[in-house]
Design a protein around this motif. Sequence first.
Motif, PDB file in Angstrom:
ATOM      1  N   ASP A 195      17.193  11.096  81.457  1.00 19.01           N
ATOM      2  CA  ASP A 195      18.007  11.879  80.753  1.00 19.01           C
ATOM      3  C   ASP A 195      19.312  12.314  81.616  1.00 19.01           C
ATOM      4  O   ASP A 195      19.337  12.486  82.764  1.00 19.01           O
ATOM      5  CB  ASP A 195      17.455  13.049  80.259  1.00 19.01           C
ATOM      6  CG  ASP A 195      18.076  13.966  79.583  1.00 19.01           C
ATOM      7  OD1 ASP A 195      19.080  13.439  78.821  1.00 19.01           O
ATOM      8  OD2 ASP A 195      17.881  15.286  79.179  1.00 19.01           O
ATOM      9  N   ARG A 196      20.532  11.998  80.937  1.00 23.15           N
ATOM     10  CA  ARG A 196      21.769  12.387  81.716  1.00 23.15           C
ATOM     11  C   ARG A 196      21.941  13.878  81.791  1.00 23.15           C
ATOM     12  O   ARG A 196      21.298  14.777  80.935  1.00 23.15           O
ATOM     13  CB  ARG A 196      22.872  11.924  80.888  1.00 23.15           C
ATOM     14  CG  ARG A 196      22.973  10.380  80.655  1.00 23.15           C
ATOM     15  CD  ARG A 196      22.848   9.839  81.913  1.00 23.15           C
ATOM     16  NE  ARG A 196      22.608   8.246  81.851  1.00 23.15           N
ATOM     17  CZ  ARG A 196      22.777   7.481  82.871  1.00 23.15           C
ATOM     18  NH1 ARG A 196      23.281   7.639  83.763  1.00 23.15           N
ATOM     19  NH2 ARG A 196      22.646   6.345  82.644  1.00 23.15           N
ATOM     20  N   THR A 197      22.581  14.535  82.604  1.00 25.46           N
ATOM     21  CA  THR A 197      22.799  15.674  82.987  1.00 25.46           C
ATOM     22  C   THR A 197      23.710  16.292  82.046  1.00 25.46           C
ATOM     23  O   THR A 197      23.953  17.671  81.973  1.00 25.46           O
ATOM     24  CB  THR A 197      23.348  16.074  84.490  1.00 25.46           C
ATOM     25  OG1 THR A 197      24.335  15.271  84.543  1.00 25.46           O
ATOM     26  CG2 THR A 197      22.253  15.486  85.527  1.00 25.46           C
ATOM     27  N   TYR A 226      21.337  11.837  86.522  1.00 21.12           N
ATOM     28  CA  TYR A 226      20.493  11.912  85.700  1.00 21.12           C
ATOM     29  C   TYR A 226      19.264  12.538  86.276  1.00 21.12           C
ATOM     30  O   TYR A 226      18.984  12.771  87.210  1.00 21.12           O
ATOM     31  CB  TYR A 226      20.124  10.543  85.112  1.00 21.12           C
ATOM     32  CG  TYR A 226      19.926   9.546  86.051  1.00 21.12           C
ATOM     33  CD1 TYR A 226      18.555   9.381  86.802  1.00 21.12           C
ATOM     34  CD2 TYR A 226      20.689   8.316  86.763  1.00 21.12           C
ATOM     35  CE1 TYR A 226      18.409   8.475  87.881  1.00 21.12           C
ATOM     36  CE2 TYR A 226      20.490   7.707  87.637  1.00 21.12           C
ATOM     37  CZ  TYR A 226      19.094   7.554  88.211  1.00 21.12           C
ATOM     38  OH  TYR A 226      19.191   6.731  89.153  1.00 21.12           O
ATOM     39  N   HIS A 264      12.090  11.581  84.197  1.00 25.73           N
ATOM     40  CA  HIS A 264      11.063  12.350  83.349  1.00 25.73           C
ATOM     41  C   HIS A 264       9.999  11.220  83.248  1.00 25.73           C
ATOM     42  O   HIS A 264       8.944  11.239  82.441  1.00 25.73           O
ATOM     43  CB  HIS A 264      11.488  12.630  82.130  1.00 25.73           C
ATOM     44  CG  HIS A 264      12.415  13.385  81.942  1.00 25.73           C
ATOM     45  ND1 HIS A 264      12.358  15.026  82.030  1.00 25.73           N
ATOM     46  CD2 HIS A 264      14.104  13.445  81.523  1.00 25.73           C
ATOM     47  CE1 HIS A 264      13.376  15.556  82.048  1.00 25.73           C
ATOM     48  NE2 HIS A 264      14.319  14.598  81.642  1.00 25.73           N
ATOM     49  N   SER A 289      20.904   4.501  77.016  1.00 28.99           N
ATOM     50  CA  SER A 289      20.107   5.550  76.483  1.00 28.99           C
ATOM     51  C   SER A 289      19.768   6.660  77.289  1.00 28.99           C
ATOM     52  O   SER A 289      19.791   6.441  78.462  1.00 28.99           O
ATOM     53  CB  SER A 289      18.698   4.694  75.865  1.00 28.99           C
ATOM     54  OG  SER A 289      17.778   4.441  76.587  1.00 28.99           O
ATOM     55  N   ALA A 290      19.216   7.832  76.622  1.00 31.73           N
ATOM     56  CA  ALA A 290      18.730   8.997  77.297  1.00 31.73           C
ATOM     57  C   ALA A 290      17.644   9.537  76.723  1.00 31.73           C
ATOM     58  O   ALA A 290      17.451   9.326  75.428  1.00 31.73           O
ATOM     59  CB  ALA A 290      19.944   9.888  77.420  1.00 31.73           C
ATOM     60  N   HIS A 291      16.421   9.634  77.440  1.00 28.51           N
ATOM     61  CA  HIS A 291      15.207  10.090  76.979  1.00 28.51           C
ATOM     62  C   HIS A 291      14.576  11.278  77.665  1.00 28.51           C
ATOM     63  O   HIS A 291      14.688  11.345  79.135  1.00 28.51           O
ATOM     64  CB  HIS A 291      14.159   9.073  76.869  1.00 28.51           C
ATOM     65  CG  HIS A 291      14.647   7.700  76.137  1.00 28.51           C
ATOM     66  ND1 HIS A 291      15.205   6.763  76.833  1.00 28.51           N
ATOM     67  CD2 HIS A 291      14.451   7.572  74.877  1.00 28.51           C
ATOM     68  CE1 HIS A 291      15.623   5.753  75.787  1.00 28.51           C
ATOM     69  NE2 HIS A 291      14.861   6.255  74.594  1.00 28.51           N
ATOM     70  N   ARG A 292      14.174  12.252  77.101  1.00 27.38           N
ATOM     71  CA  ARG A 292      13.660  13.580  77.724  1.00 27.38           C
ATOM     72  C   ARG A 292      12.279  13.388  78.273  1.00 27.38           C
ATOM     73  O   ARG A 292      11.748  14.307  78.856  1.00 27.38           O
ATOM     74  CB  ARG A 292      14.047  14.678  76.827  1.00 27.38           C
ATOM     75  CG  ARG A 292      15.545  14.965  76.695  1.00 27.38           C
ATOM     76  CD  ARG A 292      15.618  16.170  75.695  1.00 27.38           C
ATOM     77  NE  ARG A 292      16.999  16.269  75.477  1.00 27.38           N
ATOM     78  CZ  ARG A 292      17.399  17.253  74.716  1.00 27.38           C
ATOM     79  NH1 ARG A 292      16.473  18.218  74.271  1.00 27.38           N
ATOM     80  NH2 ARG A 292      18.899  17.550  74.297  1.00 27.38           N
ATOM     81  N   SER A 293      11.461  12.429  77.844  1.00 25.33           N
ATOM     82  CA  SER A 293      10.227  11.956  78.019  1.00 25.33           C
ATOM     83  C   SER A 293       9.677  10.735  77.914  1.00 25.33           C
ATOM     84  O   SER A 293      10.483  10.009  77.495  1.00 25.33           O
ATOM     85  CB  SER A 293       9.116  12.982  77.193  1.00 25.33           C
ATOM     86  OG  SER A 293       9.154  12.494  75.985  1.00 25.33           O
ATOM     87  N   GLU A 351       9.069   9.817  74.287  1.00 26.82           N
ATOM     88  CA  GLU A 351      10.357   9.556  73.707  1.00 26.82           C
ATOM     89  C   GLU A 351      10.707   8.299  73.807  1.00 26.82           C
ATOM     90  O   GLU A 351      11.322   7.486  73.032  1.00 26.82           O
ATOM     91  CB  GLU A 351      11.464  10.851  73.950  1.00 26.82           C
ATOM     92  CG  GLU A 351      12.560  10.452  73.077  1.00 26.82           C
ATOM     93  CD  GLU A 351      13.554  11.724  73.640  1.00 26.82           C
ATOM     94  OE1 GLU A 351      14.694  11.530  73.641  1.00 26.82           O
ATOM     95  OE2 GLU A 351      13.315  12.815  73.821  1.00 26.82           O
TER      96      GLU A 351
END
Length: 365
Positions: free
Chosen positions: A190-192, A210, A213, A314-318, A321
């Motif tokens: 996940d990007r900051t 980043y 996760h 892409s960015a994912h928080r888990s 996801e």
Amino acid sequence: MMGRRGPRLPDLALTDAERETLQRWARRPKTAQALALRARIVLACAEGVSNMDVSRQLQISPPTVTKWRRRFVADRLEGLSDEPRPGAPRTITDQQVETVIAKTLEEAPPNEDSHWSTRSMANAVGMSQTAISRIWRAFELKPHLVQTWKLSTDPLFVEKVRDVVGLYLDPPENALVLCVDEKSQIQALDRTAPILPVMPTTPARMTHDYVRHGTTSLFAALDVATGSIISQHYRRHRHQEFLKFLKTIDKNTPAELDLHLICDNYATHKTPVIKKWLLRHPRFHVHFTPTSASWLNLVERWFAELTNRKLRRSAHRSVTELEADVRAWIESWNADPTPFVWTKTADEIFQTLAAYCQRINDSRH
């Protein structure tokens, strides 16, 4: 009343050699059409046809006929070539170009750099960086780039290449050829800060840092004939997960078809448990690529598509996801799959590798 007479045309007679050359030029089907047209003008004029009739016959303007007729009478065959166009004279000689190319290919920079840059080469030869850049582009020289490669030391390299390539070029009847591998350690990043979308004159922007996760491993089987994918996510990639994936393949393929699986030499593909399971399921036939030859497995090409079109930006928080996002992308791929067509024969591969080996041997002398 007498008709109006035009200017007297210069006489135009051809030697046999000139006629033969002009006829050869006039027959050019694609290249140098301007020269071919000029040759046809002269040939027609040599038959005694008037300029006006030649212009109508060739569908060109009378001044064009007059121009090339006079040019030929004055300078013969040489007169049909284009005259030099005005412009700035050359400031870089052929000798200077040769010097730049020779230094680029044969010498190392004097300042202990690993490769030449436009600045270091310009300083070495006393030219501008722009000139160096133009010369390199003209001769497709790219000192700043390097490609990596590795030769397989597998003692059965030849046999394995022929086996795998044979499956690609001449697949067996009543069977599916599946390229199987796992893409391990896919990170849920996940990007900051939020990713900024693309705008006119501005590309999409994301932070370079980043937050991690967790990771997942994607097992995939590419159907060589259709390009469709059988896939499954696992949090680990041991032989237990590989066995589960083999069972997934078994459930998702027609039971009446044999399955030829192309795999690499990863240890989890060869454990006693896996071997026993394969013996109990004789429709599975495993074909191993040579060591250090993952390029033979077409599923690696599909992994590149997944990385370039989905994962890299892409960015994912888990992890959950991430897996859901990848599954959705694979469903979209399978709705309109694209097969990757293998074209090189085994002999062509061996010839290419032999050329590389020869270059390695030559570079040592």
